[in-house]
Design a protein around this motif. Sequence first.
Motif, PDB file in Angstrom:
ATOM      1  N   ASP A 158       0.831  -1.213   0.000  1.00  0.00           N
ATOM      2  CA  ASP A 158       0.000   0.000   0.000  1.00  0.00           C
ATOM      3  C   ASP A 158       0.861   1.256   0.000  1.00  0.00           C
ATOM      4  N   ALA A 159       1.931   1.218   0.771  1.00  0.00           N
ATOM      5  CA  ALA A 159       2.810   2.394   0.846  1.00  0.00           C
ATOM      6  C   ALA A 159       3.515   2.638  -0.485  1.00  0.00           C
ATOM      7  N   LEU A 160       4.003   1.558  -1.116  1.00  0.00           N
ATOM      8  CA  LEU A 160       4.705   1.705  -2.388  1.00  0.00           C
ATOM      9  C   LEU A 160       3.756   2.123  -3.505  1.00  0.00           C
ATOM     10  N   GLN A 161       2.489   1.708  -3.419  1.00  0.00           N
ATOM     11  CA  GLN A 161       1.491   2.122  -4.407  1.00  0.00           C
ATOM     12  C   GLN A 161       1.266   3.620  -4.368  1.00  0.00           C
ATOM     13  N   SER A 162       1.516   4.233  -3.227  1.00  0.00           N
ATOM     14  CA  SER A 162       1.318   5.674  -3.080  1.00  0.00           C
ATOM     15  C   SER A 162       2.580   6.461  -3.428  1.00  0.00           C
ATOM     16  N   GLU A 163       3.510   5.802  -4.121  1.00  0.00           N
ATOM     17  CA  GLU A 163       4.717   6.437  -4.642  1.00  0.00           C
ATOM     18  C   GLU A 163       5.626   6.963  -3.532  1.00  0.00           C
ATOM     19  N   LEU A 164       5.601   6.320  -2.379  1.00  0.00           N
ATOM     20  CA  LEU A 164       6.541   6.678  -1.320  1.00  0.00           C
ATOM     21  C   LEU A 164       7.926   6.158  -1.715  1.00  0.00           C
ATOM     22  N   ARG A 165       8.931   6.998  -1.474  1.00  0.00           N
ATOM     23  CA  ARG A 165      10.301   6.566  -1.724  1.00  0.00           C
ATOM     24  C   ARG A 165      11.111   6.835  -0.465  1.00  0.00           C
ATOM     25  N   ASP A 166      10.882   5.944   0.503  1.00  0.00           N
ATOM     26  CA  ASP A 166      11.432   6.102   1.837  1.00  0.00           C
ATOM     27  C   ASP A 166      12.395   4.936   2.074  1.00  0.00           C
ATOM     28  N   SER A 167      13.621   5.240   2.481  1.00  0.00           N
ATOM     29  CA  SER A 167      14.607   4.175   2.690  1.00  0.00           C
ATOM     30  C   SER A 167      14.137   3.156   3.725  1.00  0.00           C
ATOM     31  N   TYR A 168      13.279   3.596   4.649  1.00  0.00           N
ATOM     32  CA  TYR A 168      12.749   2.670   5.645  1.00  0.00           C
ATOM     33  C   TYR A 168      11.877   1.601   4.986  1.00  0.00           C
ATOM     34  N   LEU A 169      11.170   1.962   3.924  1.00  0.00           N
ATOM     35  CA  LEU A 169      10.344   0.984   3.218  1.00  0.00           C
ATOM     36  C   LEU A 169      11.212  -0.038   2.502  1.00  0.00           C
ATOM     37  N   ASN A 170      12.313   0.424   1.914  1.00  0.00           N
ATOM     38  CA  ASN A 170      13.223  -0.532   1.273  1.00  0.00           C
ATOM     39  C   ASN A 170      13.869  -1.452   2.302  1.00  0.00           C
ATOM     40  N   HIS A 171      14.202  -0.927   3.473  1.00  0.00           N
ATOM     41  CA  HIS A 171      14.766  -1.763   4.533  1.00  0.00           C
ATOM     42  C   HIS A 171      13.734  -2.798   4.975  1.00  0.00           C
ATOM     43  N   LEU A 172      12.453  -2.376   5.102  1.00  0.00           N
ATOM     44  CA  LEU A 172      11.390  -3.320   5.450  1.00  0.00           C
ATOM     45  C   LEU A 172      11.265  -4.393   4.374  1.00  0.00           C
ATOM     46  N   ALA A 173      11.323  -3.985   3.097  1.00  0.00           N
ATOM     47  CA  ALA A 173      11.222  -4.952   1.999  1.00  0.00           C
ATOM     48  C   ALA A 173      12.377  -5.952   2.052  1.00  0.00           C
ATOM     49  N   ALA A 174      13.572  -5.483   2.406  1.00  0.00           N
ATOM     50  CA  ALA A 174      14.730  -6.375   2.509  1.00  0.00           C
ATOM     51  C   ALA A 174      14.545  -7.386   3.633  1.00  0.00           C
ATOM     52  N   ARG A 175      14.033  -6.962   4.769  1.00  0.00           N
ATOM     53  CA  ARG A 175      13.829  -7.883   5.902  1.00  0.00           C
ATOM     54  C   ARG A 175      12.751  -8.918   5.562  1.00  0.00           C
ATOM     55  N   LEU A 176      11.664  -8.454   4.907  1.00  0.00           N
ATOM     56  CA  LEU A 176      10.617  -9.398   4.509  1.00  0.00           C
ATOM     57  C   LEU A 176      11.151 -10.426   3.525  1.00  0.00           C
ATOM     58  N   ALA A 177      11.958  -9.967   2.562  1.00  0.00           N
ATOM     59  CA  ALA A 177      12.522 -10.894   1.580  1.00  0.00           C
ATOM     60  C   ALA A 177      13.450 -11.893   2.255  1.00  0.00           C
ATOM     61  N   ALA A 178      14.249 -11.420   3.213  1.00  0.00           N
ATOM     62  CA  ALA A 178      15.168 -12.322   3.916  1.00  0.00           C
ATOM     63  C   ALA A 178      14.402 -13.377   4.702  1.00  0.00           C
ATOM     64  N   LEU A 179      13.335 -12.970   5.384  1.00  0.00           N
ATOM     65  CA  LEU A 179      12.542 -13.928   6.154  1.00  0.00           C
ATOM     66  C   LEU A 179      11.831 -14.932   5.253  1.00  0.00           C
ATOM     67  N   ASN A 180      11.533 -14.523   4.017  1.00  0.00           N
ATOM     68  CA  ASN A 180      10.856 -15.414   3.078  1.00  0.00           C
ATOM     69  C   ASN A 180      11.843 -16.190   2.213  1.00  0.00           C
ATOM     70  N   GLY A 181      13.147 -16.048   2.502  1.00  0.00           N
ATOM     71  CA  GLY A 181      14.159 -16.821   1.796  1.00  0.00           C
ATOM     72  C   GLY A 181      14.529 -16.310   0.433  1.00  0.00           C
ATOM     73  N   ASN A 182      14.141 -15.083   0.084  1.00  0.00           N
ATOM     74  CA  ASN A 182      14.454 -14.519  -1.230  1.00  0.00           C
ATOM     75  C   ASN A 182      15.729 -13.675  -1.100  1.00  0.00           C
ATOM     76  N   THR A 183      16.876 -14.350  -1.206  1.00  0.00           N
ATOM     77  CA  THR A 183      18.171 -13.697  -0.977  1.00  0.00           C
ATOM     78  C   THR A 183      18.428 -12.567  -1.967  1.00  0.00           C
ATOM     79  N   GLU A 184      18.195 -12.817  -3.244  1.00  0.00           N
ATOM     80  CA  GLU A 184      18.488 -11.813  -4.276  1.00  0.00           C
ATOM     81  C   GLU A 184      17.676 -10.538  -4.045  1.00  0.00           C
ATOM     82  N   LEU A 185      16.393 -10.673  -3.761  1.00  0.00           N
ATOM     83  CA  LEU A 185      15.546  -9.498  -3.516  1.00  0.00           C
ATOM     84  C   LEU A 185      15.973  -8.775  -2.248  1.00  0.00           C
TER      85      LEU A 185
END
Length: 732
Positions: free
Chosen positions: A637-664
Motif C-alpha cells: 500500500d505504501a509503495l502504491q502511493s509512490e513513497l520513496r522512503d529508505s525505511y520501506l526498502n529496509h522493510l522490503a529487505a527484511r521481509l525478503a530475507a525472512l521469506n528466503g528470497n536472498t536476491e531481492l
Amino acid sequence: MFSPRQFYQQLRQRKVLTTVLAYLVMVWLVLQVVAVVSQLLQLPPLPGRIIAISLVAAVPVICYLAWYYQVQQGRLKLIAGADGKRPATFGAKQQSSLLLLAVCCALLGYQYYLLSRPVATAEPLSLTANSIAVLPFTAINPIEDSPERALPEKEPELALLTNSLAEEISSQLGRSPGLTVAAASSGQVLSRQQLSPVDIASRLNVAALLTGTISTTGQQLHIRLQLLDGQSGQTLWSQQLTRELKNIFELESEVARSVANALQARLTDSQSLKDLSANASTDSADAYISYLKAREHYRLQTSEAMQQARSLFEQAIGQDPEYALAYVGLADTLLLLADSSKEFGIIKTEIATTLGREYLDKAIARAPQLAEAYAVKGRLFDMLQQEEQALSNFAIAIQLNPNLAIAHMWQYLTLKRLGHYDQALSSLQLAYQLDPVSVAVLYNQGYEQAIRGQFAEAIKNFNQLLNDFPTSPLGHAGLALTAFHQGHLADSLYHWQQAWHLSPDNSYYPQNYRGLLLTLNLIELEPELATNPIYRANYLLRVGDSQTLFTEMEFELAARPGDIWLQFEAALYQMLRGDGSEAVNLLLKSYPVFSDTELYSMPMCSPAIEIAWALRQQEQIQQADKLLAQCQQQLHDALQSELRDSYLNHLAARLAALNGNTELAVHQLQQAMAYGWREWWTFHDPIFATLPTEQLAPLRQQLDTAISEQRQLALARAEAELAPAKPQQTGK
C-alpha cells in the motif's frame, strides 16, 4: 452692434421670447405624450430620452430662427430689420450660421446624451475561483479633520483585535456553502511581510481579499471594510460598521454575511450562520482579550509559547466560565503539549487527554455546532489511537466548516497512520490549499515531499517555512528530516541542533540530535550521554558494552515488569548484541499484549516483523506468516502511493530475507542505502543472518564508509563553530 437696451427691444419686437416660450410649452406637451405612450406600450426608455434631448437641444436653433422669421397669416415670413426695411433674403451668411448653430446644438445634445446614460449596472460580483482570504485589519487612531495615524502602542488590545477579527470572520465565512476561505493565519503572516494585496492573493491562490481598518471611540468599535480584487488590487466593495465592543461576535457574523452576499455565496439561512457560533462567544471584554492573547502565543508554535497560551486560555475561562471557544483553545493547547506530540510535548499524554476531553465536553455542551471543538476532539481520539472515532469527529468538523484547514491536516495524520496514503495525501493537499502559510501544514507538506524523494521541493518548502517563521523550530526540524532521508547525517545533526536552540523545552529535538551523535559515534561532543539515563542503553549498545547493557536492562525489566515497550526494547538489544534465545522469549512474551495498531507501526512494520522472526525461531510458521503477510500488504500500500522512503526498502529487505528470497533482500538493501539508509546496526540484525556474507560485505563496507564520512563532516563543522574568529586585517 446693438446696445443691451436695443437688443432687448429687438427681442420683444421680433417676439423671440414669446416664440421660445411657446416652443417650450409644446416640448412639454410632446414629452407628456411620449411618456404615456412609452408606458402603455412598455417601450424602452431610449427613444423617449432621444426625443427629449433633441427637442431641448433645438432651443438655440428656434431662437435664431425666431430672430429672423415670424408667423404671419399662417405663413413664415422674414422680419423687417431695425430700420424698418425687410431683408431681401435669408442669405448664405445666415444659412451658414444656422447650419453651424444646428451642428453645435446636435453635438451638445449628443454629449449630454452620453453623460445622461445611466451608469452601467455593475455585474453581480462573480469571482472565477469563488475564494477569499481575510487579512488582518489595520488599527488606527482617528482624529477629527486629520488623516489616519498608526495606533499608538498604549492600546495593545485593539492591536489584538486586528488579527482576531480576521480570524473569526474567516471562521464565519468558512461555513458559507461554495465559498473557499483561506486560513486567516496565512494572511497574517504574509501581511507582516508587507506584501502587496496582489502578491498575497497569488500566494494564497484566492480571487478576493477582505481587509479594512478598526478604531475605537470609547467603547465603540468602528470598522471600515474593503473587498479587493485579487488580480488588480482594486476595491470591489466597501462598508462601514459601528458596534459596541461586547457585540464583537455579532459584528463578526454581520461582516461575514455581508461579504458572503457580495461574493454571491448562498447561505442556507441568514440566522443559522449566527447560531453556529453564538454560544461560543463571550460578553466579557476581559475574557475576550485574554483569549486573543492566548491565540497570539498559540500561533508561535513552540513549547514555551504553548505554555503561555495554556495559562491565558485558563485566565479567559476564569473571567467567563461559559466561554466555549476558550475551552476549545485550552484543550487544543494541552493536546499539543502532550509528550506524545513530537513538536511540543512536555506533559504526560494521560493528563493532557483527560483534561482535554473534559474541556471539550464543556465546550460542546455550550456550543453544540462549534466545528473547532469537533476537530480538536478528533485529534484527542487520534492520540488515544481510536482512529474510527477520530475520523468521525473530523468529518463532523469539516461538515460544519469545510474550510477548517486544521481539521483536514489532522485527518491526514490519522489516515496516514492507518495506511490510507492516497486519502491522507488528499486531505493534506486540501489543508495546504486552505492554509498554505501554516507552520504545521508547511511542515507536513515538506515531509511528504521528502519521503517521496522530492528532496529539492522539500528543501524549498522548509526554507519557505524558515522565511515565513524565522523563530519557529519546525523549519530546521524539516530540513533535518530531509537531510536524514538523503543520508546527509552531518547536515541533519546541525539542523536538529538549531531546532533545539529555538525551542529548548522541547524533548523531541534533543532526542534526534543525540540519536545522531550515537549513530555517528560522536560521543565526544556530548560525553554526558554515557551517564544520561535516557540515552544510557543506546550508548552502551553503540560502544558494544553488552555485559553492562544487559545487566542494567535486567534491572529495568525487574523494576517495570508490565512495560511491554521496555520488553520490546530489551529484545531488540538482545537481537543486535546479545542472546537470540532471550530475544525470542521477550518478543513472544510481549506479543499478546500489543494491539493491531501497535503491532504494524509503519514504515518499519515493527514490532510485528521482529515477532514474526521470533515465531519462526520457534517454528510457529503459520502465525509468523500471518504477521508477515500483513506487513507485506502494508508495504504494498505504501509503495502504491509512490513513497520513496529508505525505511520501506529496509522493510522490503527484511521481509525478503525472512521469506528466503536472498536476491531481492540484497537488492532492497542496496536501494535503501542509495535512498539514504545509514543505521549503523543494520548488519547486526539477525534477520539478515541467512544472507550470504560475500554479498553483504560490500554493503557493510559502503555503510561504514558513509557513516565515517558524515562523522568527519560533523566534526569539522563542530570545530569550525568552536574556533575563534580571525581578526580582520587592516591596511596601513
